[in-house]
Design a protein around this motif. Structure first.
Motif, PDB file in Angstrom:
ATOM      1  N   ILE A 191       7.068  -2.911  -4.099  1.00 42.14           N
ATOM      2  CA  ILE A 191       6.849  -1.952  -4.914  1.00 42.14           C
ATOM      3  C   ILE A 191       5.580  -1.351  -4.600  1.00 42.14           C
ATOM      4  N   THR A 192       5.394  -0.112  -4.917  1.00 42.77           N
ATOM      5  CA  THR A 192       4.074   0.716  -4.946  1.00 42.77           C
ATOM      6  C   THR A 192       4.127   1.392  -6.247  1.00 42.77           C
ATOM      7  N   LEU A 193       2.718   1.795  -6.637  1.00 38.85           N
ATOM      8  CA  LEU A 193       2.576   2.998  -7.804  1.00 38.85           C
ATOM      9  C   LEU A 193       2.117   4.183  -7.191  1.00 38.85           C
ATOM     10  N   GLY A 194       2.571   5.262  -8.069  1.00 40.24           N
ATOM     11  CA  GLY A 194       2.100   6.694  -7.517  1.00 40.24           C
ATOM     12  C   GLY A 194       1.538   7.318  -8.855  1.00 40.24           C
ATOM     13  N   LYS A 195       1.394   8.476  -8.868  1.00 41.52           N
ATOM     14  CA  LYS A 195       0.882   9.240 -10.035  1.00 41.52           C
ATOM     15  C   LYS A 195       1.636   9.139 -11.366  1.00 41.52           C
ATOM     16  N   ASP A 196       0.851   9.026 -12.455  1.00 36.06           N
ATOM     17  CA  ASP A 196       1.717   8.874 -13.749  1.00 36.06           C
ATOM     18  C   ASP A 196       2.301   7.682 -13.827  1.00 36.06           C
ATOM     19  N   ASN A 197       1.974   6.651 -13.236  1.00 32.10           N
ATOM     20  CA  ASN A 197       2.504   5.459 -13.249  1.00 32.10           C
ATOM     21  C   ASN A 197       4.013   5.376 -12.529  1.00 32.10           C
ATOM     22  N   ALA A 198       4.330   6.198 -11.923  1.00 28.08           N
ATOM     23  CA  ALA A 198       5.782   6.316 -10.947  1.00 28.08           C
ATOM     24  C   ALA A 198       5.757   4.944 -10.335  1.00 28.08           C
ATOM     25  N   ILE A 199       6.776   4.372 -10.222  1.00 27.56           N
ATOM     26  CA  ILE A 199       6.899   3.275  -9.308  1.00 27.56           C
ATOM     27  C   ILE A 199       8.037   3.542  -8.167  1.00 27.56           C
ATOM     28  N   PHE A 200       7.644   2.889  -7.242  1.00 26.54           N
ATOM     29  CA  PHE A 200       8.497   3.342  -5.821  1.00 26.54           C
ATOM     30  C   PHE A 200       8.832   2.107  -5.395  1.00 26.54           C
ATOM     31  N   ILE A 201      10.078   1.976  -4.727  1.00 25.51           N
ATOM     32  CA  ILE A 201      10.628   0.474  -4.404  1.00 25.51           C
ATOM     33  C   ILE A 201      11.131   0.552  -3.115  1.00 25.51           C
ATOM     34  N   VAL A 202      10.957  -0.576  -2.256  1.00 24.08           N
ATOM     35  CA  VAL A 202      11.397  -0.947  -0.741  1.00 24.08           C
ATOM     36  C   VAL A 202      12.244  -2.235  -1.007  1.00 24.08           C
ATOM     37  N   ASP A 203      13.514  -2.146  -1.008  1.00 30.34           N
ATOM     38  CA  ASP A 203      14.492  -3.261  -1.210  1.00 30.34           C
ATOM     39  C   ASP A 203      15.583  -3.297  -0.071  1.00 30.34           C
ATOM     40  N   ASP A 222       0.855  -1.112  -0.032  1.00 31.50           N
ATOM     41  CA  ASP A 222      -0.012   0.061  -0.159  1.00 31.50           C
ATOM     42  C   ASP A 222       0.849   1.269   0.075  1.00 31.50           C
ATOM     43  N   PRO A 223       0.596   2.302  -0.685  1.00 29.13           N
ATOM     44  CA  PRO A 223       1.232   3.344  -0.810  1.00 29.13           C
ATOM     45  C   PRO A 223       1.449   4.063   0.714  1.00 29.13           C
ATOM     46  N   GLU A 224       0.469   3.944   1.468  1.00 25.26           N
ATOM     47  CA  GLU A 224       0.735   4.576   2.741  1.00 25.26           C
ATOM     48  C   GLU A 224       1.706   3.673   3.722  1.00 25.26           C
ATOM     49  N   VAL A 225       1.828   2.635   3.486  1.00 29.20           N
ATOM     50  CA  VAL A 225       2.692   1.519   4.214  1.00 29.20           C
ATOM     51  C   VAL A 225       4.272   2.320   3.555  1.00 29.20           C
ATOM     52  N   GLN A 265       8.553   0.173  17.205  1.00 31.67           N
ATOM     53  CA  GLN A 265       8.596   0.507  15.839  1.00 31.67           C
ATOM     54  C   GLN A 265       8.220  -1.005  15.136  1.00 31.67           C
ATOM     55  N   LEU A 266       8.571  -2.086  15.680  1.00 26.97           N
ATOM     56  CA  LEU A 266       8.329  -3.406  14.963  1.00 26.97           C
ATOM     57  C   LEU A 266       6.883  -3.642  15.076  1.00 26.97           C
ATOM     58  N   ASN A 267       6.370  -3.520  16.482  1.00 28.24           N
ATOM     59  CA  ASN A 267       5.040  -3.835  16.643  1.00 28.24           C
ATOM     60  C   ASN A 267       3.940  -2.895  16.079  1.00 28.24           C
ATOM     61  N   ASN A 268       4.425  -1.602  15.774  1.00 28.23           N
ATOM     62  CA  ASN A 268       3.274  -0.654  15.620  1.00 28.23           C
ATOM     63  C   ASN A 268       3.357  -0.115  13.847  1.00 28.23           C
ATOM     64  N   HIS A 269       4.504  -0.207  13.614  1.00 27.65           N
ATOM     65  CA  HIS A 269       4.868   0.267  12.039  1.00 27.65           C
ATOM     66  C   HIS A 269       5.175  -0.619  11.271  1.00 27.65           C
ATOM     67  N   LEU A 270       5.892  -1.849  11.601  1.00 28.61           N
ATOM     68  CA  LEU A 270       6.800  -2.772  10.986  1.00 28.61           C
ATOM     69  C   LEU A 270       6.078  -3.799  10.784  1.00 28.61           C
ATOM     70  N   HIS A 271       5.086  -4.434  11.702  1.00 30.09           N
ATOM     71  CA  HIS A 271       4.527  -5.639  11.900  1.00 30.09           C
ATOM     72  C   HIS A 271       4.454  -6.573  10.806  1.00 30.09           C
ATOM     73  N   ASP A 272       3.922  -5.886   9.727  1.00 33.86           N
ATOM     74  CA  ASP A 272       3.913  -7.033   8.622  1.00 33.86           C
ATOM     75  C   ASP A 272       5.368  -7.359   7.828  1.00 33.86           C
ATOM     76  N   PHE A 273       6.397  -6.793   8.275  1.00 30.12           N
ATOM     77  CA  PHE A 273       7.626  -7.006   7.870  1.00 30.12           C
ATOM     78  C   PHE A 273       8.596  -8.357   8.557  1.00 30.12           C
ATOM     79  N   TRP A 274       8.179  -8.557   9.685  1.00 27.51           N
ATOM     80  CA  TRP A 274       9.019  -9.733  10.504  1.00 27.51           C
ATOM     81  C   TRP A 274       8.094 -10.524  11.029  1.00 27.51           C
TER      82      TRP A 274
END
Length: 205
Positions: free
Chosen positions: A96-108, A13-16, A61-70
């Motif tokens: 990955i997530t998508l933004g305006k005008d098909n902009a791609i954003f990445i978290v690696d 999700d873009p908000e995540v 941080q782990l429990n409230n904001h990153l709980h889906d990642f560990w």
């Protein structure tokens, strides 16, 4: 020992995405978690000590904001108490997530890449053209990547400052975008001895 290295591309999700890339500590936590757990799980205290942050600050941080990642990988009994060993919930995944005008954003996290694709690039950018070509050849006939890219899909990548010929992760990103309506991710396997990124010895301990 695995014969192949797996890479999965998963939409978030873009908000995540925004909550991670705009928060230096969360980026550091994910980066350290992925690299330190490359071979074995670790304790939360070990992770906190490495980051030089308080244990309770890390757990918040782990429990409230990153709980889906560990996830808890293993539990051990130490002097009558339970000790949790944690690791990434998706250790082989690039998000990955998508933004305006098909902009791609990445978290690696493993490659320490957080941001717009046009700016941060992909882990494949560190490979030589010959290395990239061999990698693409090994994944061409796998799953969703076997169909190649349409002109529209190529245009999306070019709009994100990617250049032809497209490399493996770029192709996998498009394959993942195809699967968004069904909630599918793209998963590819690369011979580990042919992946320049995976061959690097990552030491941040």
């Amino acid at each position: 020992m695995k014969n192949n290295c797996r890479i999965e591309i998963q939409y978030i999700d873009p908000e995540v995405y925004t909550s991670i890339v705009n928060h230096p500590l969360r980026k550091d936590i994910l980066r350290s978690l992925y690299v330190m757990c490359n071979n074995e799980p670790i304790t939360k205290q070990h992770l906190a000590d490495h980051l030089n942050v308080g244990y309770h600050q890390l757990v918040y941080q782990l429990n409230n904001h990153l709980h889906d990642f560990w996830q808890v990988v293993e539990e051990q009994k130490v002097r009558g108490t339970r000790m949790e060993l944690i690791g990434p919930a998706y250790p082989d995944t690039i998000f990955i997530t998508l933004g305006k005008d098909n902009a791609i954003f990445i978290v690696d996290p493993m490659a320490n890449l957080f941001g717009p694709l046009y700016k941060v690039g992909t882990r494949c950018d560190q490979c030589s053209p010959a290395e990239a070509r061999r990698c693409v050849e090994s994944t061409t006939n796998q799953g969703c990547c076997k169909n190649g890219l349409t002109e529209t899909e190529q245009a999306i990548l070019i709009a994100n400052s990617r250049k032809m010929p497209m490399r493996t992760v770029e192709q996998a990103i498009i394959c993942s975008l195809r699967g968004i309506p069904e909630g599918n991710m793209c998963s590819i396997e690369i011979p580990c001895d042919g992946c320049a990124f995976k061959k690097r010895v990552i030491q941040i301990r």
